[in-house]
Design a protein around this motif. Structure first.
Motif: not given
Length: 1019
Positions: A523-552
Motif C-alpha cells: 500500500t502506498i498513499r500520495l495525496v496533496h503532494c503539490r511538487k510531485f512529478i514522477d512515480l515509478n514503482l516496481q513492487c510485485p506485491m502492490l495491491s493498493s495505490i492512492t494518488v490524488s490532488n497532485c497537480p504536477s
C-alpha cells in the motif's frame, strides 16, 4: 370483640373468644381460618402507609377498643411507617407477638397478600381473580414456586412502589431492609440504581416491582412464565445492564436471575451520577467483577480507590474526567489481578508532582490527554503504553516487555525524552511519535540501532525528519504524512526498508519523485503532494495505490502482480501512464485532462493489462481518437469526452458503453462487441456508423441528425430508435431491416428522407408490432398496410400530407387487422375521414386525435349510419339478409385534446362503446355540448373547455370528472352527476358559476363523492 377480614374478595366475621390471648391462641385462630399465607411474608420486606395501605392491601380490620391484640398484630404488619430518622413507629408491641407466627410460616407463595396488593391496591377495590393458588391444608403447590400467577382482570391500574435511593438526603436503613418509597415513575437514567438498591438486602424477595412506576395493561391478560432457570440465564445473557434492570421488574424468577453475577462482571457507570455509597454497595454485592468503567463519574478518585480495595479480581479499570490523587497510584499495586488501566482526560496528582505507576502484572496502560508534569512507569509485564496528547515534560520507562508505545501529540516531550523512552524498550515493535515536532533523525538512528524488532513507525507531522543516513530495514509500516523534510533524497533511505508493506507520504510538499523497488510493498498513499512529478514503482506485491490532488504529476510507471484496482482521478497534468499489472481489472482516469490517444495502447491487448474489465475515461478532454482492441474489456465509459471525433471498438465481450456528451463524434465503429444495448446519446455530427453485435437487443440512434451511412448487423435486435435521423435514406433502412429481421419496435420519427421505397423494406420485419412515422412527409401508406400485418401500434403524428384517401385501406378494406392503437394527432384529416375511421375501425382500443383542426363534431349518431353505408358497399353485402347488427366497439381510450373547432360530442348507447373507460376532451375551447352514455366510462376530462354549457352524463361507473375553468352552471352540473353513482373525484376549480358554498348540494346530489377540488372563492 367482633372482627372481620377480607382477602381476595372474601369477607368473613368472627368474635374473639374469651380467654384467648397471647401468640399461641392467635396462631390457632389463624390456622383455623386458613390465614397462614397472609402472614407468610417477611414484615421487613415492604412497609406501607397506614389506613390507605390497609385498604389497598385488601385487609380491613374493625373491632372495638384500640388496644386489642388483633389491632396490634395488624399494625405490626401493615402500619409500619418510616420515621424521618430511620426508626419504626408502632412496631414495638406487635413484634413480640409476631415472632412465633413468622417463625412457623411456610415458604412465601404466589397469590399471597403482598402479590394481591400489586394487582388490586390501586384499582379502586375492583375484584381480581388469581388462578393457580391452592391453600388447602396451609400448603402451596410446588408447581407454582417459580412461576407467575395467572391474573385476569377487566381493569387494573397499579403504580408499584419504586425504590429511589438516589436522593442525597434520603435515609435508608439496610439493617431492617427499609428503603425510601415513591409512588411516582422513576427517571430513565436511574433505573439501574433503583433496581440494585431494591436488591441490596433482599435479592430473593418476592415483591413484584416496576422501576418505571407504571403498571402494565392487564385487560384480558394472562401471563405464565415457564422458562427454566438455565434457559432464562441464557436469554438474559444478551441484555445490557439497563435491560437487565427492566427485566427484573417482570417477576421473582426474573429478578433473581437478572441479579446473577455472570451479568455483572463488568460494572459500567460511564457518565453516570453515582455516589460513593452506591458504588461501594455495588462492589460489595459483586466482589467478583472483573471490569469497572467510571469514566465521567463524580469523585473518580474515591471510586477508583474503592474498586481497587474491594474487587480482588479486577482486571480492567477505566476512569477519567476528574483528578486522581497520589493515593490511587500508591494503592494500584495492591490490585494484583489488574491487567488494563485506561485513564483519559484527567489530572494526575496536583499537576506538578512526579506520578509513579508501579504494577507487576499490568499489560495495557492508557494515559491519554492527561495533565501531569512527570511520570515514571515501572511495569515489568507491560506490553502496550499510550501517553497520547498528554502534556508531560518527562517520561521514565522501565518496561522491558513493552511492544507498543504511543507518545503522539506530546508536545512538551523533548527529543531526548522520546529517545530515552523508546530506547529503554528493546522489544518495541510499534512506535507512534506523530505530532512531536522536536524529533530529529538522530533519534531515529538510535532507535533503529537498539529497537531491532521495530515494525511500525508513525512519524507524521515531524518537520525535522529527513531520513538522510537513516536505515530502518526492519520496518513493515512507515507513515510520514505532512513531513516537510521528506524529499526525493529520502527515497534512498526508504529503499533500504526491504520489508516495507505500507508507506504513507501525504502532504509532503517538497517531494518531487518516488522511485522504489520494494518486493513486499502493498500500500502506498500520495495525496496533496503539490511538487510531485514522477512515480515509478516496481513492487510485485502492490495491491493498493492512492494518488490524488497532485497537480504536477506527469508520469506514472507501475509494475505489480497484485494490483486489481487503479484510481487516478483529477490528475490534470498526467500525460504518460505505463502499466505492467497482470491482475489489474478496474481503472478510473476521470478528469485526467492531459491524457493523449496513446493511452489506448496501454489498455489494448498486449498493453500490460491482460484481464482489464472496466475502464473509465470520463472528461478526458484531450482524447480525439479512441481505438481499443481488448478481449477482456466488459465496461467502457467515455462520458463528456467532447474532443473525441473517432471511436473504434473491437471488444467482443464488451457489454456496457457510455457515450453521453460526446457531441463531436463523427465516426463510430463497434465491430465486434458483446453489447446488448447501445445508446449513442445525442451525436449531431455522427455521419458514419458500423455495428456488429450478435447479442444486441436495443439500439438508440436518437439525435444523430447527419447519419447517412449505417451498417447495422444485429441479428437479435428487437428495438430500433432512429428518431431525428434526418439524413437516414431508404437504402440504409433497407439494409438494416434485412440484417435485423427480429425487430418488433421501429421508431422513424422526424426522418423526412424515408419514403415509400424504404417502407417497402418493412416486409422483412415479420414481427413488427410498433411503427412510429410521426413528423414525416409520407403521402402513401400502402406499403405499410401490405407489409406490416402484425402491426399493433401505428403513430402518425403531424403527418401533414396524409389525407383521407391515404387511410381508406384502413377503414374500408380492413387493412392491419391486428391494429389496436392509432395516433393521428395534429394531422390534416377531414371530418368525414375521421367519422368513417371511428365508425368502421371497431377493433381499435386507443385512438388519439389531439389537435385535429378539421374535426368539428364527434357524433356517433351519424357515424353509425356511415358504418351501415360502408358495410352495404362491401361486395358480400348482397348475400346479407335482414337488418345489419353493429358489433361492439373495443375502444378503451379516446383523446381529443386541443381540438379548437369541435363543438359537440355525442356518444349514445347505440354507439356500443361498452369498453370505453377514458375520454379526454380538454383544451377544446369551442366545445359547448357533451352528451355521453357509456356504461364503463371511469375518467372524463373537460378541463379548460371554456364554452361548455350543456353536460349530459349517463355513466354509472364514472369515478373522476374534471371541469376546471368551465362555465357550466351549477344546475346543469347537478343534473349531470346525479346519475353517476360511483363518482369520487370532482374538479371544479376556476369555474365562475360554481361557488365553494354549493359543495354541500353537490355532495347531497352525488353521495359517492369523496374529493371536490374547488377555488377558495368564486369569481
Amino acid at each position: 370483640m367482633r372482627f372481620g377480614w377480607c382477602c381476595f374478595g372474601r369477607w368473613e366475621e368472627f368474635e374473639e373468644e374469651k380467654g384467648v390471648g397471647g401468640g399461641e391462641e392467635i396462631e390457632g385462630i389463624m390456622k383455623e381460618r386458613k390465614l397462614k399465607d397472609f402472614y407468610s411474608e417477611n414484615v421487613e420486606d415492604n412497609e406501607i402507609e397506614s389506613s390507605e395501605s390497609r385498604r389497598g392491601l385488601g385487609m380491613f380490620f374493625r373491632g372495638e377498643g384500640s388496644g386489642s391484640l388483633w389491632q396490634q398484630i395488624a399494625e405490626g404488619v401493615c402500619v409500619r411507617s418510616r420515621h424521618p430518622h430511620g426508626g419504626d413507629e408502632g412496631a414495638g408491641s406487635a413484634a413480640p407477638a409476631l415472632e412465633p407466627l413468622v417463625a412457623r410460616t411456610t415458604e412465601p407463595a404466589i397469590g399471597s397478600s403482598r402479590n394481591f396488593v400489586q394487582y388490586a391496591s390501586a384499582s379502586n377495590q375492583r375484584h381480581v381473580k388469581v388462578e393457580g393458588l391452592s391453600l388447602e391444608g396451609g400448603t402451596v403447590r410446588a408447581d407454582y414456586q417459580h412461576k407467575r400467577a395467572k391474573v385476569q382482570s377487566n381493569y387494573v391500574e397499579c403504580h408499584y412502589e419504586s425504590v429511589l435511593p438516589l436522593a442525597l438526603n434520603s435515609s435508608t436503613s439496610h439493617a431492617d431492609g427499609g428503603c425510601s418509597i415513591s409512588l411516582g415513575p422513576a427517571p430513565y437514567e436511574n433505573e439501574m440504581f433503583m433496581y440494585l438498591n431494591s436488591n441490596s438486602n433482599n435479592v430473593g424477595d418476592e415483591e413484584h416491582m416496576d422501576t418505571n412506576g407504571d403498571a402494565p395493561n392487564m385487560e384480558d391478560y394472562e401471563v405464565r412464565m415457564d422458562l427454566t432457570d438455565d434457559l432464562l440465564h441464557m436469554v438474559l445473557s444478551f441484555l445490557d445492564h439497563i435491560d437487565l434492570c427492566r427485566s427484573a421488574s417482570v417477576c421473582r424468577q426474573w429478578r433473581a436471575a437478572s441479579a446473577h453475577e455472570d451479568f455483572w462482571r463488568c460494572l459500567n457507570f460511564e457518565d453516570r451520577n453515582i455516589s460513593a455509597a452506591q458504588f461501594a454497595d455495588m462492589c460489595h454485592r459483586y466482589p467478583n467483577a472483573t471490569e469497572v468503567n467510571i469514566f465521567g463519574a463524580p469523585a473518580i478518585h474515591l471510586l477508583s480507590v474503592k474498586a481497587i480495595d474491594t474487587l480482588r479480581n479486577l482486571e480492567t479499570l477505566i476512569l477519567g474526567k476528574g483528578q486522581l490523587g497520589e493515593a490511587f497510584f500508591s494503592a494500584l499495586g495492591d490490585c494484583v489481578a489488574l491487567k488494563n488501566l485506561n485513564i483519559t482526560d484527567a489530572t494526575l496528582g496536583n499537576g506538578i508532582q512526579d506520578i509513579p505507576v508501579y504494577h507487576d502484572k499490568l499489560r495495557n496502560l492508557q494515559i491519554i490527554k492527561c495533565r501531569v508534569l512527570r511520570i515514571s512507569v515501572r511495569c515489568p509485564q507491560l506490553e502496550v503504553l499510550s501517553m497520547k496528547r498528554s502534556n508531560m515534560a518527562h517520561a521514565v520507562l522501565n518496561c522491558p516487555q513493552l511492544q507498543d508505545l504511543d507518545v503522539g501529540s506530546c508536545h512538551k516531550l523533548s527529543d531526548a525524552g522520546i529517545r530515552s523512552a523508546a530506547t529503554s524498550c528493546p522489544l518495541l515493535s510499534s512506535l507512534d511519535m506523530s505530532n512531536c515536532s522536536c524529533v530529529t533523525d538522530e533519534t531515529l538512528r538510535e532507535i533503529a540501532q537498539i529497537c531491532a524488532h521495530l515494525r511500525a513507525l508513525n512519524a507524521s507531522y515531524c518537520p525535522n525528519i529527513t531520513l538522510e543516513s537513516v536505515r530502518l530495514p526492519m520496518l513493515n509500516v512507515l507513515k510520514l504524512d505532512n513531513c516537510e523534510g521528506i524529499t526525493s533524497a529520502s527515497m534512498v533511505s526508504i529503499s533500504y526498508s526491504y520489508m516495507l508493506e505500507v508507506l504513507e507520504l501525504d502532504n509532503c510538499g517538497l517531494l518531487a519523485s518516488v522511485s522504489l523497488n520494494l518486493q513486499h510493498l502493498q500500500t502506498i498513499r500520495l495525496v496533496h503532494c503539490r511538487k510531485f512529478i514522477d512515480l515509478n514503482l516496481q513492487c510485485p506485491m502492490l495491491s493498493s495505490i492512492t494518488v490524488s490532488n497532485c497537480p504536477s504529476l506527469h508520469r506514472i510507471t507501475l509494475t505489480s502482480n497484485s494490483l486489481q484496482k487503479l484510481v487516478l482521478q483529477r490528475q490534470e497534468s498526467l500525460t504518460t501512464l505505463a502499466l505492467r499489472c497482470q491482475c489489474l481489472q478496474e481503472v478510473d482516469l476521470t478528469e485526467c485532462e492531459s491524457l493523449t490517444n496513446d493511452i489506448c495502447d496501454v489498455f489494448s491487448d498486449g498493453g500490460g493489462c491482460p484481464i482489464l474489465r472496466s475502464l473509465v475515461l470520463d472528461s478526458c478532454e484531450s482524447l480525439t481518437a479512441v481505438r481499443l482492441s481488448s478481449t477482456s474489456l466488459i465496461s467502457l465509459s467515455l462520458v463528456s469526452c467532447r474532443a473525441m471525433i473517432s471511436l473504434e471498438l473491437a471488444c467482443p465481450y464488451l457489454e456496457h458503453v457510455y457515450l453521453d456528451g460526446c457531441d463531436h463524434l463523427e465516426r463510430a465503429s463497434f465491430s465486434p462487441v458483446g453489447l446488448r444495448s447501445l445508446n449513442l446519446g445525442i451525436c449531431p455530427k455522427l455521419n458514419m456508423l458500423q455495428i456488429e453485435a450478435p447479442q444486441m437487443v436495443v439500439l438508440e440512434l436518437k439525435g444523430c441528425g447527419v447519419l447517412s451511412e449505417a451498417s447495422i448487423h444485429c441479428p437479435r435486435l428487437m428495438s430500433l430508435d432512429a428518431s431525428f435521423c434526418s439524413q437516414l435514406t431508404d437504402d440504409c433502412l433497407y439494409a438494416t431491416t434485412a440484417s435485423c429481421p427480429l425487430v418488433e419496435s421501429l421508431i422513424l420519427m422526424s426522418c423526412p428522407s424515408v419514403g415509400p421505397n424504404g417502407l417497402t423494406s418493412l416486409r422483412c420485419l415479420a414481427r413488427l408490432t410498433l411503427l412510429d412515422l410521426s413528423y414525416t412527409f409520407l403521402i402513401n401508406l400502402q406499403p405499410v398496410f401490405e407489409s406490416c400485418l402484425q402491426l399493433k401500434v401505428l403513430k402518425l403524428q403531424a403527418c401533414k400530407y396524409l389525407t383521407g384517401s391515404s387511410l381508406e385501406s384502413l377503414y374500408r378494406k380492413g387493412a392491419l387487422p391486428a391494429l389496436c392503437e392509432l395516433d393521428l394527432s395534429y394531422g390534416s384529416l377531414c371530418q368525414s375521414a375521421i367519422e368513417e375511421l371511428l365508425a368502421c375501425c371497431t377493433h381499435l382500443t386507443h385512438v388519439s386525435l389531439n389537435g385535429c383542426v378539421n374535426m368539428h363534431d364527434l357524433n356517433w349518431v351519424t357515424s353509425r349510419y356511415r358504418l351501415s353505408e360502408s358495410i352495404s358497399e362491401m361486395p358480400s353485402s348482397e348475400d346479407i339478409q335482414g337488418p345489419i347488427q353493429q358489433p361492439n366497439r373495443l375502444l378503451q381510450n379516446l383523446n381529443c385534446v386541443g381540438c379548437p373547432n369541435i363543438k359537440k360530442v355525442v356518444i349514445p348507447l347505440e354507439a356500443r362503446c361498452v369498453h370505453l373507460s377514458s375520454l379526454n376532451l380538454s383544451l377544446s375551447a369551442n366545445l359547448k355540448e357533451v352528451d355521453v352514455a357509456c356504461v364503463n366510462l371511469s375518467f372524463l376530462n373537460l378541463s379548460n373547455c371554456c364554452s361548455l354549457e350543456i353536460l349530459k352524463l349517463d355513466c354509472p361507473r364514472l369515478t373522476s370528472l374534471f371541469l376546471q375553468s368551465c362555465i357550466i352552471a351549477e344546475e346543469a352540473l347537478e343534473t349531470a352527476i346525479s346519475q353517476c353513482n360511483m363518482l369520487e373525484t370532482l374538479d371544479v376549480r376556476y369555474c365562475p358559476k360554481i361557488y365553494p358554498v354549493s359543495m354541500g348540494r353537490l355532495r347531497s346530489v352525488c353521495l359517492s363523492l369523496k374529493r371536490i377540488f374547488t377555488s377558495l372563492s368564486g369569481s
